[in-house]
Enzyme design. Structure first.
Site, PDB file in Angstrom:
ATOM      1  NE  ARG A  30      12.506  -4.879  -6.988  1.00 32.79           N
ATOM      2  CZ  ARG A  30      11.761  -4.079  -6.204  1.00 32.79           C
ATOM      3  NH1 ARG A  30      12.091  -3.899  -4.933  1.00 32.79           N
ATOM      4  NH2 ARG A  30      10.707  -3.464  -6.681  1.00 32.79           N
ATOM      5  CG  ASN A  83       4.427  -0.709 -11.692  1.00 28.78           C
ATOM      6  OD1 ASN A  83       4.047  -1.201 -10.633  1.00 28.78           O
ATOM      7  ND2 ASN A  83       3.791  -0.917 -12.842  1.00 28.78           N
ATOM      8  CG  HIS A 103       5.091   3.504  -4.657  1.00 24.01           C
ATOM      9  ND1 HIS A 103       4.355   2.343  -4.785  1.00 24.01           N
ATOM     10  CD2 HIS A 103       4.401   4.290  -3.792  1.00 24.01           C
ATOM     11  CE1 HIS A 103       3.272   2.415  -4.016  1.00 24.01           C
ATOM     12  NE2 HIS A 103       3.268   3.596  -3.413  1.00 24.01           N
ATOM     13  CB  THR A 114      -2.606  -2.052  -8.411  1.00 18.81           C
ATOM     14  OG1 THR A 114      -2.188  -1.934  -7.040  1.00 18.81           O
ATOM     15  CG2 THR A 114      -3.885  -1.245  -8.630  1.00 18.81           C
TER      16      THR A 114
HETATM   17  C1  BV8 Z   1       3.203   5.427   4.478  1.00 21.69           C
HETATM   18  C2  BV8 Z   1       8.443   0.830  -3.781  1.00 21.69           C
HETATM   19  C3  BV8 Z   1       3.251   6.946   6.306  1.00 21.69           C
HETATM   20  C4  BV8 Z   1       9.486  -0.047  -3.111  1.00 21.69           C
HETATM   21  C5  BV8 Z   1       6.335   0.236  -2.662  1.00 21.69           C
HETATM   22  C6  BV8 Z   1       3.162   0.818   9.318  1.00 21.69           C
HETATM   23  C7  BV8 Z   1       3.934   1.967   9.282  1.00 21.69           C
HETATM   24  C8  BV8 Z   1       3.758   2.930   8.300  1.00 21.69           C
HETATM   25  C9  BV8 Z   1       2.839   2.709   7.298  1.00 21.69           C
HETATM   26  C10 BV8 Z   1       2.106   1.539   7.327  1.00 21.69           C
HETATM   27  C11 BV8 Z   1       2.234   0.602   8.339  1.00 21.69           C
HETATM   28  N1  BV8 Z   1       1.336  -0.415   8.101  1.00 21.69           N
HETATM   29  C12 BV8 Z   1       0.666  -0.149   6.976  1.00 21.69           C
HETATM   30  C13 BV8 Z   1       1.123   1.022   6.502  1.00 21.69           C
HETATM   31  C14 BV8 Z   1       0.738   1.665   5.322  1.00 21.69           C
HETATM   32  C15 BV8 Z   1       1.610   1.034   4.223  1.00 21.69           C
HETATM   33  C16 BV8 Z   1       0.740   0.034   3.528  1.00 21.69           C
HETATM   34  O1  BV8 Z   1      -0.097   0.431   2.741  1.00 21.69           O
HETATM   35  N2  BV8 Z   1       0.924  -1.247   3.837  1.00 21.69           N
HETATM   36  C17 BV8 Z   1       0.072  -2.258   3.230  1.00 21.69           C
HETATM   37  C18 BV8 Z   1       0.867  -3.521   3.008  1.00 21.69           C
HETATM   38  C19 BV8 Z   1      -1.127  -2.467   4.138  1.00 21.69           C
HETATM   39  N3  BV8 Z   1       2.025   2.102   3.338  1.00 21.69           N
HETATM   40  C20 BV8 Z   1       3.214   2.682   3.517  1.00 21.69           C
HETATM   41  O2  BV8 Z   1       4.040   2.336   4.322  1.00 21.69           O
HETATM   42  C21 BV8 Z   1       3.440   3.899   2.627  1.00 21.69           C
HETATM   43  N4  BV8 Z   1       3.922   4.963   3.434  1.00 21.69           N
HETATM   44  O3  BV8 Z   1       2.106   5.038   4.780  1.00 21.69           O
HETATM   45  O4  BV8 Z   1       3.907   6.368   5.176  1.00 21.69           O
HETATM   46  C22 BV8 Z   1       3.989   8.172   6.606  1.00 21.69           C
HETATM   47  C23 BV8 Z   1       3.380   9.404   6.373  1.00 21.69           C
HETATM   48  C24 BV8 Z   1       4.069  10.562   6.686  1.00 21.69           C
HETATM   49  C25 BV8 Z   1       5.381  10.499   7.182  1.00 21.69           C
HETATM   50  C26 BV8 Z   1       6.003   9.252   7.368  1.00 21.69           C
HETATM   51  C27 BV8 Z   1       5.302   8.071   7.077  1.00 21.69           C
HETATM   52  C28 BV8 Z   1       4.497   3.582   1.573  1.00 21.69           C
HETATM   53  C29 BV8 Z   1       3.986   2.537   0.615  1.00 21.69           C
HETATM   54  C30 BV8 Z   1       4.948   2.387  -0.573  1.00 21.69           C
HETATM   55  C31 BV8 Z   1       5.777   1.127  -0.418  1.00 21.69           C
HETATM   56  N5  BV8 Z   1       6.649   0.952  -1.610  1.00 21.69           N
HETATM   57  N6  BV8 Z   1       7.134   0.163  -3.756  1.00 21.69           N
HETATM   58  C32 BV8 Z   1       9.807  -1.276  -3.937  1.00 21.69           C
HETATM   59  O5  BV8 Z   1       9.283  -1.442  -5.052  1.00 21.69           O
HETATM   60  O6  BV8 Z   1      10.652  -2.077  -3.441  1.00 21.69           O
HETATM   61  S1  BV8 Z   1       4.848  -0.584  -2.684  1.00 21.69           S
HETATM   62  C33 BV8 Z   1       5.037  -2.017  -3.610  1.00 21.69           C
HETATM   63  O7  BV8 Z   1       4.044  -2.921  -3.175  1.00 21.69           O
HETATM   64  C34 BV8 Z   1       4.760  -1.796  -5.084  1.00 21.69           C
HETATM   65  O8  BV8 Z   1       5.000  -0.475  -5.482  1.00 21.69           O
HETATM   66  C35 BV8 Z   1       3.289  -2.171  -5.291  1.00 21.69           C
HETATM   67  O9  BV8 Z   1       2.505  -1.080  -5.589  1.00 21.69           O
HETATM   68  C36 BV8 Z   1       2.861  -2.639  -3.925  1.00 21.69           C
HETATM   69  C37 BV8 Z   1       2.098  -3.930  -3.951  1.00 21.69           C
HETATM   70  O10 BV8 Z   1       2.970  -4.889  -4.592  1.00 21.69           O
HETATM   71  P1  BV8 Z   1       2.399  -5.987  -5.640  1.00 21.69           P
HETATM   72  O11 BV8 Z   1       1.432  -6.863  -4.939  1.00 21.69           O
HETATM   73  O12 BV8 Z   1       3.455  -6.583  -6.450  1.00 21.69           O
HETATM   74  O13 BV8 Z   1       1.678  -5.187  -6.652  1.00 21.69           O
HETATM   75  P2  BV8 Z   1       0.227  -4.938  -6.621  1.00 21.69           P
HETATM   76  O14 BV8 Z   1      -0.332  -4.627  -5.286  1.00 21.69           O
HETATM   77  O15 BV8 Z   1       0.149  -3.868  -7.583  1.00 21.69           O
HETATM   78  O16 BV8 Z   1      -0.429  -6.409  -7.012  1.00 21.69           O
HETATM   79  C38 BV8 Z   1      -0.200  -7.025  -8.250  1.00 21.69           C
HETATM   80  C39 BV8 Z   1      -1.579  -7.149  -8.868  1.00 21.69           C
HETATM   81  O17 BV8 Z   1      -1.434  -7.360 -10.245  1.00 21.69           O
HETATM   82  C40 BV8 Z   1      -2.377  -8.337  -8.319  1.00 21.69           C
HETATM   83  O18 BV8 Z   1      -3.666  -7.894  -7.934  1.00 21.69           O
HETATM   84  C41 BV8 Z   1      -2.484  -9.297  -9.522  1.00 21.69           C
HETATM   85  O19 BV8 Z   1      -3.762  -9.905  -9.600  1.00 21.69           O
HETATM   86  C42 BV8 Z   1      -2.319  -8.380 -10.691  1.00 21.69           C
HETATM   87  N7  BV8 Z   1      -1.693  -8.961 -11.872  1.00 21.69           N
HETATM   88  C43 BV8 Z   1      -0.653  -9.828 -11.917  1.00 21.69           C
HETATM   89  N8  BV8 Z   1      -0.355 -10.080 -13.218  1.00 21.69           N
HETATM   90  C44 BV8 Z   1      -1.202  -9.337 -13.981  1.00 21.69           C
HETATM   91  C45 BV8 Z   1      -2.055  -8.628 -13.124  1.00 21.69           C
HETATM   92  N9  BV8 Z   1      -3.019  -7.800 -13.570  1.00 21.69           N
HETATM   93  C46 BV8 Z   1      -3.148  -7.667 -14.919  1.00 21.69           C
HETATM   94  N10 BV8 Z   1      -2.357  -8.325 -15.802  1.00 21.69           N
HETATM   95  C47 BV8 Z   1      -1.391  -9.157 -15.372  1.00 21.69           C
HETATM   96  N11 BV8 Z   1      -0.622  -9.795 -16.284  1.00 21.69           N
END
Ligand code: BV8
Length: 265
Positions: A81, A117, A134, A203
């Protein structure tokens, strides 16, 4: 909330009230996601992975457990990546956000760009006030000493790469299940709380706590009635019917049209 779909054979439909809100704002905060980099050729998490990665779920690979289990495979995925990002260029959406920051600086408005990002394309486009909540593909951390620094030479010679201290190197990104960096999250929350105009751009707003910043900004609107929120995204999200303006289109087309209207070009 008004919905402003853009049909792709004409200029995006930018509401005059949004232009006025930018021109009258005291503080603007922006949250970007992977969609802002899509037009630069960087796949979002939602795009299915291609090639040798097609059989993997990014949500599985982007975890400390995967790194502990298969450090070579996980570090190779991140390094590939990183190499792809190095070949990609910022797109017109990145440059428009850098211009918006310049406009805010010149008109004594405060401006904060919070990004989910990890590609650093905002910085390459000229954005300065960037909060990487992130982490970044360009910073790696030694799992033995905790030493973290930029690694700009690519690709690594072997996987998993090792630091000079001999420890395994991991990408300094926030994996699922890991806490976000405290200082960055505090600054981001402060910027969402204190702004009078909040944008969420490219996002799906499904990953927390980043997505929670939208609710923080909306709380200010409820309290103060002066703050406004705007979504610019290719597809509708769960926030689309709760923001003041939802513009559905490509950020690389909408943002340049928006900055042209703000600068009355
Ligand atoms: C946390 C870096 C707690 C890595 C990323 C179980 C255990 C622990 C936590 C959880 C759990 N279950 C759920 C959670 C919470 C979890 C979470 O939110 N899960 C989701 C799936 C429900 N969050 C976490 O785990 C976070 N940590 O909660 O820790 C804690 C607290 C204290 C102590 C210990 C622990 C950490 C979250 C961060 C994860 N890392 N990135 C890497 O890049 O490899 S997140 C990663 O996915 C990206 O950064 C991005 O932000 C995210 C989503 O990915 P995408 O879908 O690609 O992007 P996005 O969502 O932005 O969607 C794209 C959008 O763009 C679409 O809507 C599309 O329509 C649009 N689009 C496309 N093209 C265009 C466009 N728009 C405009 N123009 C275009 N041309």
């Amino acid at each position: 909330m008004a919905d402003y779909p853009t049909n792709h054979n004409s200029l995006p439909n930018i509401p005059a009230e949004l232009v006025a809100a930018i021109q009258n704002a005291r503080a603007i905060t922006i949250l970007t996601g992977a969609g802002v980099s899509a037009e630069s050729g960087i796949p979002t998490f939602r795009d299915s992975l291609t090639g040798m990665w097609a059989k993997y779920d990014p949500m599985e690979l982007a975890t400390p457990e995967a790194f502990a289990r298969e450090p070579a495979r996980v570090t190779q995925w991140y390094d590939e990546r990183r190499c792809n990002v190095a070949q990609c260029q910022p797109n017109p959406g990145h440059f428009a956000l850098a211009e918006l920051e310049e406009y805010c600086t010149e008109s004594q408005k405060s401006f904060t760009l919070i990004t989910q990002n990890v590609d650093r394309l905002h910085q390459r486009a000229g954005s300065h006030r960037v909060i990487e909540i992130h982490g970044s593909l360009w910073e790696w951390r030694c799992t033995r000493t905790g030493d973290q620094r930029e690694y700009l030479e690519y690709p690594f010679e072997h996987y998993p790469p090792k630091s000079k201290a001999g420890g395994l190197l991991r990408p300094a990104v926030v994996w699922f299940g890991e806490a976000l960096p405290e200082h960055e999250m505090m600054m981001a929350t402060d910027a969402a709380t204190s702004c009078d105009l909040f944008f969420t751009i490219g996002t799906s707003a499904e990953v927390y706590p980043a997505a929670g910043l939208i609710d923080v900004a909306r709380q200010r609107k409820i309290r103060s009635r002066t703050a406004h929120t705007c979504e610019i995204n290719q597809d509708p999200t769960r926030h689309s019917d709760r923001v003041d303006w939802a513009i559905h289109g490509k950020s690389g087309e909408v943002l340049p049209a928006l900055i042209d209207r703000v600068l009355e070009r």
